[in-house]
Design an enzyme around this catalytic site. Structure first.
Site, mmCIF file in Angstrom:
data_model
loop_
_atom_site.group_PDB
_atom_site.id
_atom_site.type_symbol
_atom_site.label_atom_id
_atom_site.label_comp_id
_atom_site.label_asym_id
_atom_site.label_seq_id
_atom_site.Cartn_x
_atom_site.Cartn_y
_atom_site.Cartn_z
ATOM 1 N N ARG A 277 0.856 -1.145 0.007
ATOM 2 C CA ARG A 277 0.096 -0.003 -0.008
ATOM 3 C C ARG A 277 0.701 1.174 -0.096
ATOM 4 N NH1 ARG A 277 2.451 1.544 3.600
ATOM 5 N NH2 ARG A 277 1.180 3.220 3.832
ATOM 6 N N GLY A 278 0.325 2.310 -0.319
ATOM 7 C CA GLY A 278 0.956 3.424 -0.339
ATOM 8 C C GLY A 278 0.993 3.812 -1.993
ATOM 9 N N ALA A 279 0.734 4.922 -2.314
ATOM 10 C CA ALA A 279 0.787 5.428 -3.731
ATOM 11 C C ALA A 279 1.900 4.940 -4.468
ATOM 12 C CB ALA A 279 0.039 6.704 -3.810
ATOM 13 N N ARG B 40 -7.617 -1.102 -6.982
ATOM 14 C CA ARG B 40 -8.120 -0.145 -6.098
ATOM 15 C C ARG B 40 -8.225 1.302 -6.992
ATOM 16 N NH1 ARG B 40 -4.560 0.703 -0.651
ATOM 17 N NH2 ARG B 40 -6.683 1.625 -0.100
ATOM 18 N N GLN C 234 -2.072 2.117 10.057
ATOM 19 C CA GLN C 234 -0.766 2.237 9.372
ATOM 20 C C GLN C 234 0.353 2.938 10.241
ATOM 21 O OE1 GLN C 234 -3.623 2.933 8.069
ATOM 22 N NE2 GLN C 234 -3.656 2.435 5.795
ATOM 23 N N ASP D 16 -2.258 10.260 -2.187
ATOM 24 C CA ASP D 16 -2.804 9.051 -3.168
ATOM 25 C C ASP D 16 -2.924 9.728 -4.224
ATOM 26 O OD1 ASP D 16 -2.943 6.199 -1.652
ATOM 27 O OD2 ASP D 16 -3.189 7.903 -0.150
ATOM 28 N N ASN E 75 -5.938 11.966 0.386
ATOM 29 C CA ASN E 75 -4.976 11.054 1.386
ATOM 30 C C ASN E 75 -5.922 10.233 2.027
ATOM 31 O OD1 ASN E 75 -2.083 10.391 1.724
ATOM 32 N ND2 ASN E 75 -2.541 11.353 3.796
ATOM 33 N N LYS E 76 -5.075 9.511 2.925
ATOM 34 C CA LYS E 76 -5.645 8.721 4.075
ATOM 35 C C LYS E 76 -6.775 9.328 4.758
ATOM 36 C CE LYS E 76 -4.897 5.090 4.127
ATOM 37 N NZ LYS E 76 -5.698 4.049 3.709
#
Length: 350
Positions: A50-52, A91, A196, A237, A247-248
């Protein structure tokens, strides 16, 4: 640098993509070896990676696996297009996934032969991984200049080596600041519901020996009120053309809090995260994840059975709440639309 140089979540070995299963951290360090592009797409969907930026790199390698798989078919170009659509569907929010997949597809389609296509997309994936690390290090140097000489920095989610090819975006800026001799203390939001911050960022900072406190997401306002936080820095993201940042989930509330407390709010992300085809954040698709992620914590039920849940994985922070966006080519200040376009066209800003 410290042990951050050794933290890598993605590597290629003997024709397979090896991913550190981030669902298992910090308790266990388990590597998955994936030799099929469908398995890589599922790993992206299931948060193994995960993480763009990391998702983009994984997608590039997935396309290399797909190219190898379809290479024995006369209609390999059509098959590769279908594989690309499968990968991009993993995603919806992070733009790097589609960006890397489409770039690989275009490269393969321009090749004269299937063998040339297979070799080209694999080399491009290797190059993307290498370049991501170098870009993060440049981003870190630009961003470090914006951090205070001493004081508290709050961050959200995980934006370090685990979310990238290595080093990190927002966490890379923090690392660069520490390396430059700045006396920083990091406040790490736990980042519900996937934790996270608690599981991943705390793991990276602890390995690096960087001083930090882990805090509940809801403690951020109190920390700011107590003047413990002197800057907020997060990743992204997807960034719309006007500078709105997806973003998150929880990032938007931090930006509102930072503005109220007159604390600078920085975003660190590569230019590949900027979606210039997206005019503003209203068009960004926000992923809704399974309800069990909110009903449970660490696999244990924390809510009444059957309770209704909203579980957006991301939110959008309006551009007018952002102090600056830090990229590998320089820092974009408001007016962000013009500044981001200038950076993309090769005009440096600092």
């Amino acid at each position: 640098m410290s042990s951050a140089d050794q933290i890598r979540a993605i590597r290629w070995e003997e024709g397979q993509l090896c991913l550190l299963d981030q669902r298992q951290l910090p308790q266990r360090e388990i590597w998955l070896k994936l030799g099929d592009y469908r398995a890589v797409a599922e790993a992206i969907r299931q948060m193994v990676v995960r993480g763009a930026p990391a998702i983009g790199i994984a997608a590039a390698y997935a396309m290399a696996l797909a190219a190898s798989e379809v290479s024995t078919h006369a209609d390999w170009r059509a098959r590769l297009r279908r594989a690309a659509e499968e990968i991009k569907a993993a995603r919806p929010t992070a733009v790097n996934l589609a960006w890397a997949t489409d770039r690989q597809l275009a490269l393969a389609q321009s090749a004269s032969t299937v063998n040339q296509a297979v070799a080209a997309v694999l080399q491009a994936a290797h190059d993307l991984l290498r370049d991501d690390i170098a870009d993060n290090q440049r981003m870190g140097r630009y961003g470090a200049e914006l951090l205070p000489a001493e004081g508290g920095v709050l961050t959200h989610c995980n934006t370090g080596s685990l979310a990238t090819g290595g080093y990190g975006t927002a966490l890379g800026v923090i690392r660069a600041g520490i390396s430059a001799g700045k006396q920083l203390h990091i406040y790490v939001d736990e980042t519900r519901p996937w934790l996270q911050g608690a599981r991943l960022t705390a793991w990276e900072l602890q390995r690096d020996g960087i001083p930090f406190h882990l805090n509940a997401d809801s403690a951020a306002a109190h920390l700011m009120q107590q003047r413990l936080v002197h800057a907020v820095i997060v990743g992204a993201d997807r960034i719309a053309a006007n500078g709105d940042v997806a973003n998150k989930i929880g990032t938007y509330s931090l930006a509102v809090l930072a503005q109220y407390h007159r604390i600078p709010f920085y975003v660190a992300a590569p230019l590949s995260t900027v979606d210039f085809a997206m005019p503003d954040g209203d068009g960004i698709v926000i992923e809704e994840r399974p309800v069990a992620e909110v009903r449970q914590c660490g696999g244990h039920a924390v809510a009444p059975e059957g309770v209704e849940v909203r579980n957006p994985a991301f939110d959008v922070t309006p551009a007018d709440l952002i102090t600056a966006i830090i990229t590998e080519r320089g820092v974009a200040y408001p007016e962000l639309r013009a500044a981001l376009r200038a950076l993309a066209e090769g005009h440096m800003q600092v």
